[in-house]
Design an enzyme around this catalytic site. Structure first.
Site, PDB file in Angstrom:
ATOM      1  CB  SER A 145      -3.001  -5.226  -8.516  1.00 43.54           C
ATOM      2  OG  SER A 145      -2.579  -4.125  -7.809  1.00 43.54           O
ATOM      3  CG  HIS A 174       2.725  -6.045  -9.167  1.00 48.46           C
ATOM      4  ND1 HIS A 174       2.212  -7.253  -8.778  1.00 48.46           N
ATOM      5  CD2 HIS A 174       1.987  -5.111  -8.528  1.00 48.46           C
ATOM      6  CE1 HIS A 174       1.217  -7.058  -7.937  1.00 48.46           C
ATOM      7  NE2 HIS A 174       1.063  -5.766  -7.772  1.00 48.46           N
ATOM      8  CD  GLU A 186       3.966 -10.417  -9.331  1.00 48.79           C
ATOM      9  OE1 GLU A 186       4.223 -11.613  -9.523  1.00 48.79           O
ATOM     10  OE2 GLU A 186       2.838 -10.038  -8.957  1.00 48.79           O
ATOM     11  CG  ASN A 224      -2.092  -9.846  -6.062  1.00 46.76           C
ATOM     12  OD1 ASN A 224      -1.866  -9.811  -4.856  1.00 46.76           O
ATOM     13  ND2 ASN A 224      -2.057  -8.772  -6.819  1.00 46.76           N
TER      14      ASN A 224
HETATM   15  P1  NAD Z   1      -3.915   5.490  -5.038  1.00 50.91           P
HETATM   16  O1  NAD Z   1      -5.371   5.663  -5.179  1.00 50.91           O
HETATM   17  O2  NAD Z   1      -3.294   5.613  -3.675  1.00 50.91           O
HETATM   18  O3  NAD Z   1      -3.155   6.572  -5.989  1.00 50.91           O
HETATM   19  C1  NAD Z   1      -3.498   6.801  -7.324  1.00 50.91           C
HETATM   20  C2  NAD Z   1      -3.092   8.234  -7.695  1.00 50.91           C
HETATM   21  O4  NAD Z   1      -3.315   8.403  -9.100  1.00 50.91           O
HETATM   22  C3  NAD Z   1      -3.909   9.313  -6.989  1.00 50.91           C
HETATM   23  O5  NAD Z   1      -3.019  10.229  -6.361  1.00 50.91           O
HETATM   24  C4  NAD Z   1      -4.703   9.974  -8.110  1.00 50.91           C
HETATM   25  O6  NAD Z   1      -4.892  11.381  -7.902  1.00 50.91           O
HETATM   26  C5  NAD Z   1      -3.811   9.722  -9.311  1.00 50.91           C
HETATM   27  N1  NAD Z   1      -4.499   9.780 -10.597  1.00 50.91           N
HETATM   28  C6  NAD Z   1      -5.764   9.404 -10.902  1.00 50.91           C
HETATM   29  N2  NAD Z   1      -6.003   9.600 -12.216  1.00 50.91           N
HETATM   30  C7  NAD Z   1      -4.865  10.121 -12.745  1.00 50.91           C
HETATM   31  C8  NAD Z   1      -4.489  10.536 -14.055  1.00 50.91           C
HETATM   32  N3  NAD Z   1      -5.327  10.452 -15.084  1.00 50.91           N
HETATM   33  N4  NAD Z   1      -3.242  11.032 -14.235  1.00 50.91           N
HETATM   34  C9  NAD Z   1      -2.369  11.129 -13.203  1.00 50.91           C
HETATM   35  N5  NAD Z   1      -2.680  10.753 -11.935  1.00 50.91           N
HETATM   36  C10 NAD Z   1      -3.904  10.243 -11.721  1.00 50.91           C
HETATM   37  O7  NAD Z   1      -3.575   4.088  -5.691  1.00 50.91           O
HETATM   38  P2  NAD Z   1      -2.392   3.060  -5.299  1.00 50.91           P
HETATM   39  O8  NAD Z   1      -2.820   2.231  -4.156  1.00 50.91           O
HETATM   40  O9  NAD Z   1      -1.115   3.821  -5.225  1.00 50.91           O
HETATM   41  O10 NAD Z   1      -2.414   2.090  -6.587  1.00 50.91           O
HETATM   42  C11 NAD Z   1      -1.865   2.491  -7.805  1.00 50.91           C
HETATM   43  C12 NAD Z   1      -1.681   1.263  -8.682  1.00 50.91           C
HETATM   44  O11 NAD Z   1      -0.788   0.347  -8.020  1.00 50.91           O
HETATM   45  C13 NAD Z   1      -2.936   0.471  -9.005  1.00 50.91           C
HETATM   46  O12 NAD Z   1      -2.837  -0.042 -10.296  1.00 50.91           O
HETATM   47  C14 NAD Z   1      -2.910  -0.653  -7.976  1.00 50.91           C
HETATM   48  O13 NAD Z   1      -3.621  -1.787  -8.398  1.00 50.91           O
HETATM   49  C15 NAD Z   1      -1.428  -0.935  -7.915  1.00 50.91           C
HETATM   50  N6  NAD Z   1      -0.966  -1.577  -6.679  1.00 50.91           N
HETATM   51  C16 NAD Z   1      -1.459  -1.203  -5.477  1.00 50.91           C
HETATM   52  C17 NAD Z   1      -0.990  -1.827  -4.327  1.00 50.91           C
HETATM   53  C18 NAD Z   1      -1.520  -1.422  -2.969  1.00 50.91           C
HETATM   54  O14 NAD Z   1      -1.330  -2.184  -2.008  1.00 50.91           O
HETATM   55  N7  NAD Z   1      -2.137  -0.263  -2.836  1.00 50.91           N
HETATM   56  C19 NAD Z   1      -0.002  -2.817  -4.400  1.00 50.91           C
HETATM   57  C20 NAD Z   1       0.529  -3.160  -5.665  1.00 50.91           C
HETATM   58  C21 NAD Z   1       0.023  -2.531  -6.803  1.00 50.91           C
END
Ligand code: NAD
Length: 316
Positions: A145, A174, A186, A224
């Site tokens: 993000s 993204h 994006e 964002n």
């Molecule tokens: P989340 O916490 O729901 O999921 C992350 C997952 O990664 C978890 O299941 C965790 O066990 C796993 N993980 C952690 N370390 C790991 C590793 N070394 N190897 C493999 N898996 C591993 O997070 P999310 O909300 O899905 O966000 C993920 C990414 O997407 C982030 O970069 C976030 O900024 C981005 N993002 C999030 C949103 C949102 O609204 N949540 C929107 C756009 C982008």
């Protein structure tokens, strides 16, 4: 500091000097997704349903994988019950998803999308490994993000930044949350990203039924950069008494035809996430117009993070 337009122009010019063996999106036969959380699971499921490609879903935690797959089952069952898809289509999507706890299982992926938590060192480590594990034609995409794509790409060079063999195939796709619902994605190039990588990323996201926008590698990218100051300003309006919660949300909801007002939206995104993105915008640009609202900081300090913690601007 360079303006976003300057960053974009510079990266387009630099891209002419990069090389990659990226293949066209139509030739993406196997997807890898790292992180089976909210975003990764959604991306894997959409790829299985729309592009009908086998997806290897990697997570370091088997509990997260189980939870993610159970959630995928729930989403597929809901789609079947609402007659959006047939039972056969749901079954086909399910069989395309292969869970794994080993990143090495991405050795045959043509395209990998990383969606692990927003921790720079964690992403750098994963991209360093992907550059070694994945085939040389594979595109290495991140769902970050806020972290600079150029910095993530730099982590694939093994200490030799002028060798762009790996960094030229790093890009950001993204996705927006929830992935199965939101159409927008994006696509962000780092300074090292090749034109072919960008093209393949755009075309692959279109194969997933998404509408793409291209952004420069600039703090907050497009979504964002525009959304978070809007939410932050709504919180400042609340904190300084310009309007109460319901007035703020009602005027934006009913006046700009969005499904929810900015304070409710902030609760859904997570106030900690909103604060961390505002901090990135503020520190990376040095521009005071991005200063996070004091009320936002206080709410995060109180642990009132929105929907996920049961309390934010609303109670859940
Ligand atoms: P989340 O916490 O729901 O999921 C992350 C997952 O990664 C978890 O299941 C965790 O066990 C796993 N993980 C952690 N370390 C790991 C590793 N070394 N190897 C493999 N898996 C591993 O997070 P999310 O909300 O899905 O966000 C993920 C990414 O997407 C982030 O970069 C976030 O900024 C981005 N993002 C999030 C949103 C949102 O609204 N949540 C929107 C756009 C982008």
């Amino acid at each position: 500091m360079m303006s976003a337009r300057q960053v974009f122009r510079l990266s387009s010019r630099m891209r002419c000097f990069s090389s990659t063996a990226a293949r066209p999106a139509a030739e993406v036969k196997r997807l890898g997704v790292i992180g089976a959380g909210q975003m990764g699971l959604g991306i894997a499921l959409v790829a299985a349903q729309k592009a009908q490609v086998p997806v290897t879903l990697v997570d370091s935690s088997s509990a997260s994988l189980e939870k993610g797959l159970a959630f995928a089952e729930k989403l597929l069952a809901k789609d079947v019950s609402k007659q959006r898809i047939t039972q056969d289509q749901a079954d086909a999507a399910r069989t395309l998803l292969t869970p794994s706890t080993k990143i090495e299982d991405l050795a045959s992926a043509d395209f990998v999308i990383e969606a692990v938590p927003e921790i720079p060192e964690l992403k750098f480590d994963i991209f360093g490994k992907l550059a070694q594990i994945c085939p040389k034609h594979a595109i290495l995409a991140t769902n970050t993000s806020s972290i600079s794509i150029t910095r993530i790409a730099a982590s694939t060079t093994g200490g030799n930044p002028t060798d762009t063999t790996n960094s030229s195939r790093v890009v950001s796709t993204h996705f927006m949350n929830p992935v199965p619902v939101q159409k927008g994605v994006e696509i962000i190039s780092g300074l090292q990203t090749s034109a072919e990588t960008l093209e393949t990323a755009v075309a692959f996201c279109k194969r997933l039924g998404k509408v793409t926008s291209v952004s420069a590698d600039s703090p907050g990218f497009l979504a964002n950069r525009i959304l978070m100051p809007y939410i932050n300003e709504a919180i400042i309006c609340l904190e300084t008494g310009v309007g109460d919660r319901d007035s703020i949300d009602a005027i934006m909801k009913n006046g700009t035809n969005v499904p929810m007002g900015p304070l409710q939206l902030a609760d859904f995104i997570g106030l900690d996430t909103c604060l961390s993105i505002m901090k990135v915008l503020h520190t990376e640009t040095g521009d005071s117009k991005y200063r996070p609202s004091v009320l936002l900081r206080n709410m995060v300090d109180a642990g009132w993070l929105g929907k996920k913690s049961g309390k934010g601007f609303y109670d859940y």
